[in-house]
Scaffold this motif. Structure first.
Motif, PDB file in Angstrom:
ATOM      1  N   LEU A 194      -6.291  -2.689 -10.527  1.00 30.79           N
ATOM      2  CA  LEU A 194      -6.575  -1.918  -9.320  1.00 30.79           C
ATOM      3  C   LEU A 194      -5.647  -0.711  -9.215  1.00 30.79           C
ATOM      4  O   LEU A 194      -4.451  -0.823  -9.438  1.00 30.79           O
ATOM      5  CB  LEU A 194      -6.428  -2.804  -8.081  1.00 30.79           C
ATOM      6  CG  LEU A 194      -7.473  -3.902  -7.944  1.00 30.79           C
ATOM      7  CD1 LEU A 194      -7.090  -4.866  -6.833  1.00 30.79           C
ATOM      8  CD2 LEU A 194      -8.846  -3.303  -7.694  1.00 30.79           C
ATOM      9  N   ARG A 195      -6.238   0.410  -8.865  1.00 34.53           N
ATOM     10  CA  ARG A 195      -5.505   1.652  -8.597  1.00 34.53           C
ATOM     11  C   ARG A 195      -5.908   2.137  -7.205  1.00 34.53           C
ATOM     12  O   ARG A 195      -7.058   1.992  -6.795  1.00 34.53           O
ATOM     13  CB  ARG A 195      -5.863   2.724  -9.613  1.00 34.53           C
ATOM     14  CG  ARG A 195      -5.483   2.371 -11.011  1.00 34.53           C
ATOM     15  CD  ARG A 195      -5.349   3.639 -11.844  1.00 34.53           C
ATOM     16  NE  ARG A 195      -5.205   3.338 -13.253  1.00 34.53           N
ATOM     17  CZ  ARG A 195      -4.135   2.805 -13.820  1.00 34.53           C
ATOM     18  NH1 ARG A 195      -3.093   2.504 -13.097  1.00 34.53           N
ATOM     19  NH2 ARG A 195      -4.097   2.581 -15.114  1.00 34.53           N
ATOM     20  N   LEU A 196      -4.983   2.736  -6.529  1.00 39.02           N
ATOM     21  CA  LEU A 196      -5.250   3.232  -5.186  1.00 39.02           C
ATOM     22  C   LEU A 196      -6.144   4.469  -5.267  1.00 39.02           C
ATOM     23  O   LEU A 196      -5.822   5.433  -5.950  1.00 39.02           O
ATOM     24  CB  LEU A 196      -3.940   3.569  -4.476  1.00 39.02           C
ATOM     25  CG  LEU A 196      -4.051   3.957  -3.017  1.00 39.02           C
ATOM     26  CD1 LEU A 196      -4.622   2.801  -2.196  1.00 39.02           C
ATOM     27  CD2 LEU A 196      -2.693   4.358  -2.474  1.00 39.02           C
ATOM     28  N   TYR A 225      -8.834   0.514  -3.010  1.00 33.99           N
ATOM     29  CA  TYR A 225      -8.474   0.426  -4.414  1.00 33.99           C
ATOM     30  C   TYR A 225      -9.743   0.445  -5.256  1.00 33.99           C
ATOM     31  O   TYR A 225     -10.798  -0.027  -4.822  1.00 33.99           O
ATOM     32  CB  TYR A 225      -7.716  -0.879  -4.705  1.00 33.99           C
ATOM     33  CG  TYR A 225      -6.342  -0.949  -4.088  1.00 33.99           C
ATOM     34  CD1 TYR A 225      -5.221  -0.526  -4.790  1.00 33.99           C
ATOM     35  CD2 TYR A 225      -6.160  -1.467  -2.808  1.00 33.99           C
ATOM     36  CE1 TYR A 225      -3.956  -0.613  -4.241  1.00 33.99           C
ATOM     37  CE2 TYR A 225      -4.889  -1.557  -2.245  1.00 33.99           C
ATOM     38  CZ  TYR A 225      -3.794  -1.124  -2.969  1.00 33.99           C
ATOM     39  OH  TYR A 225      -2.549  -1.207  -2.413  1.00 33.99           O
ATOM     40  N   ASP A 238       0.999   2.635  -9.675  1.00 36.24           N
ATOM     41  CA  ASP A 238      -0.107   3.278 -10.394  1.00 36.24           C
ATOM     42  C   ASP A 238       0.417   4.269 -11.424  1.00 36.24           C
ATOM     43  O   ASP A 238      -0.053   4.301 -12.563  1.00 36.24           O
ATOM     44  CB  ASP A 238      -1.040   4.010  -9.415  1.00 36.24           C
ATOM     45  CG  ASP A 238      -1.887   3.071  -8.571  1.00 36.24           C
ATOM     46  OD1 ASP A 238      -1.952   1.859  -8.887  1.00 36.24           O
ATOM     47  OD2 ASP A 238      -2.492   3.563  -7.599  1.00 36.24           O
ATOM     48  N   GLY A 248      -6.143  -8.155  -7.672  1.00 34.42           N
ATOM     49  CA  GLY A 248      -6.883  -8.466  -6.456  1.00 34.42           C
ATOM     50  C   GLY A 248      -6.555  -9.828  -5.875  1.00 34.42           C
ATOM     51  O   GLY A 248      -5.933 -10.675  -6.513  1.00 34.42           O
ATOM     52  N   GLN A 264      -5.228   6.518  -0.008  1.00 37.26           N
ATOM     53  CA  GLN A 264      -4.029   6.047   0.689  1.00 37.26           C
ATOM     54  C   GLN A 264      -4.333   5.802   2.166  1.00 37.26           C
ATOM     55  O   GLN A 264      -3.911   4.800   2.721  1.00 37.26           O
ATOM     56  CB  GLN A 264      -2.905   7.084   0.542  1.00 37.26           C
ATOM     57  CG  GLN A 264      -1.595   6.676   1.151  1.00 37.26           C
ATOM     58  CD  GLN A 264      -0.811   5.714   0.282  1.00 37.26           C
ATOM     59  OE1 GLN A 264      -0.907   5.730  -0.923  1.00 37.26           O
ATOM     60  NE2 GLN A 264      -0.016   4.880   0.897  1.00 37.26           N
ATOM     61  N   ALA A 305       1.944   1.792  -3.497  1.00 35.91           N
ATOM     62  CA  ALA A 305       0.920   1.668  -4.538  1.00 35.91           C
ATOM     63  C   ALA A 305       0.898   2.848  -5.514  1.00 35.91           C
ATOM     64  O   ALA A 305       0.777   2.638  -6.727  1.00 35.91           O
ATOM     65  CB  ALA A 305      -0.456   1.458  -3.900  1.00 35.91           C
ATOM     66  N   LEU A 308       0.827  -1.205   0.000  1.00 38.96           N
ATOM     67  CA  LEU A 308       0.000   0.000   0.000  1.00 38.96           C
ATOM     68  C   LEU A 308       0.864   1.260   0.000  1.00 38.96           C
ATOM     69  O   LEU A 308       0.571   2.227  -0.706  1.00 38.96           O
ATOM     70  CB  LEU A 308      -0.936  -0.009   1.216  1.00 38.96           C
ATOM     71  CG  LEU A 308      -1.803   1.221   1.429  1.00 38.96           C
ATOM     72  CD1 LEU A 308      -2.821   1.364   0.307  1.00 38.96           C
ATOM     73  CD2 LEU A 308      -2.514   1.131   2.786  1.00 38.96           C
ATOM     74  N   ARG A 326      -1.600  -7.404  -6.538  1.00 40.36           N
ATOM     75  CA  ARG A 326      -1.646  -5.937  -6.468  1.00 40.36           C
ATOM     76  C   ARG A 326      -2.439  -5.371  -7.647  1.00 40.36           C
ATOM     77  O   ARG A 326      -3.206  -4.423  -7.500  1.00 40.36           O
ATOM     78  CB  ARG A 326      -0.218  -5.380  -6.446  1.00 40.36           C
ATOM     79  CG  ARG A 326      -0.063  -3.904  -6.716  1.00 40.36           C
ATOM     80  CD  ARG A 326      -0.840  -3.019  -5.756  1.00 40.36           C
ATOM     81  NE  ARG A 326      -0.668  -1.632  -6.107  1.00 40.36           N
ATOM     82  CZ  ARG A 326      -1.417  -0.971  -7.000  1.00 40.36           C
ATOM     83  NH1 ARG A 326      -2.391  -1.566  -7.631  1.00 40.36           N
ATOM     84  NH2 ARG A 326      -1.176   0.292  -7.249  1.00 40.36           N
ATOM     85  N   TRP A 354     -11.132  -0.019  -9.603  1.00 46.74           N
ATOM     86  CA  TRP A 354     -10.734  -0.565 -10.902  1.00 46.74           C
ATOM     87  C   TRP A 354     -10.483   0.556 -11.900  1.00 46.74           C
ATOM     88  O   TRP A 354     -11.205   1.548 -11.930  1.00 46.74           O
ATOM     89  CB  TRP A 354     -11.815  -1.510 -11.434  1.00 46.74           C
ATOM     90  CG  TRP A 354     -11.942  -2.741 -10.598  1.00 46.74           C
ATOM     91  CD1 TRP A 354     -12.910  -3.024  -9.697  1.00 46.74           C
ATOM     92  CD2 TRP A 354     -11.035  -3.843 -10.568  1.00 46.74           C
ATOM     93  NE1 TRP A 354     -12.672  -4.232  -9.100  1.00 46.74           N
ATOM     94  CE2 TRP A 354     -11.522  -4.769  -9.617  1.00 46.74           C
ATOM     95  CE3 TRP A 354      -9.853  -4.145 -11.242  1.00 46.74           C
ATOM     96  CZ2 TRP A 354     -10.885  -5.971  -9.325  1.00 46.74           C
ATOM     97  CZ3 TRP A 354      -9.211  -5.345 -10.959  1.00 46.74           C
ATOM     98  CH2 TRP A 354      -9.725  -6.234 -10.016  1.00 46.74           C
ATOM     99  N   SER A 355      -9.462   0.381 -12.714  1.00 46.84           N
ATOM    100  CA  SER A 355      -9.168   1.345 -13.783  1.00 46.84           C
ATOM    101  C   SER A 355     -10.280   1.297 -14.828  1.00 46.84           C
ATOM    102  O   SER A 355     -10.996   0.300 -14.948  1.00 46.84           O
ATOM    103  CB  SER A 355      -7.824   1.011 -14.441  1.00 46.84           C
ATOM    104  OG  SER A 355      -7.896  -0.247 -15.093  1.00 46.84           O
TER     105      SER A 355
END
Length: 191
Positions: free
Chosen positions: A161-163, A171, A119, A143, A166, A115, A112, A140, A173-174
């Motif tokens: 997955l994108r953060l 996370y 990204d 999932g 923080q 991340a 994390l 990462r 989904w793009s």
């Protein structure tokens, strides 16, 4: 392509409270033939700053060569950029026992912490294929329901997955789909 220095400093600060050392930048062209996403650097990589330059990296380079791809044609990075370690004891040939740092898998909190770096790279490196080297990179990006043992060698076309937060570790989904190819980590060939 290299992440901005302020993002690297942010990542270093976020992971500074964990048992890790050093920092290794991802390396490679902005438009590579593929992107390789590993777990975290090891002792060799922390020493020279080059991702996948240790024993596992030598195995990885053999595979790339067999595929007709050179290191200069790929972007190489990791889910975590600092070496996670644990202390252990090693017996020297003369019988002396010394304390030594050993590599260990990164924790979810360490993943994390870095991340935003991965990204940034997935957004700015234009790779037609992302090859994950082991479970850490795969989980990462796709999932926890994915494992390298179940999906090894299969192409997966999916958002990643994108953060999103923080602080909360959330996370999302793009919007874009990526082509992911999960593989075993090259270090397994050393066993």
């Amino acid at each position: 392509m290299r992440i901005p220095e302020e993002l690297a400093e942010f990542g270093k600060k976020r992971i500074s409270n964990y048992p890790v050392e050093g920092f290794v930048y991802g390396t490679g062209p902005k438009h590579p033939n593929l992107m390789l996403v590993g777990e975290a650097p090891g002792e060799t990589e922390i020493g020279n700053g080059i991702p996948f330059s240790g024993r596992a990296g030598k195995e990885l380079m053999k595979f790339l060569e067999m595929a007709g791809v050179s290191r200069d044609e790929v972007y190489i990075t990791s889910a975590v950029r600092s070496r996670p370690y644990k202390w252990g004891e090693k017996r020297e040939r003369n019988g002396t026992i010394i304390k030594k740092k050993y590599n260990r898998p990164p924790t979810q909190r360490e993943i994390l912490a870095h991340a935003p770096l991965l990204d940034y790279e997935t957004l700015h490196v234009d790779a037609p294929l992302i090859v994950t080297l082991g479970n850490v990179g795969l989980k990462r990006l796709l999932g926890s329901s994915y494992s390298v043992t179940a999906f090894h060698g299969q192409f997966i076309n999916s958002p990643i997955l994108r953060l999103a937060s923080q602080e909360e570790g959330i996370y999302v989904w793009s919007e874009k789909d990526y082509l992911i190819y999960p593989t075993l980590p090259p270090c397994l060939n050393l066993l």
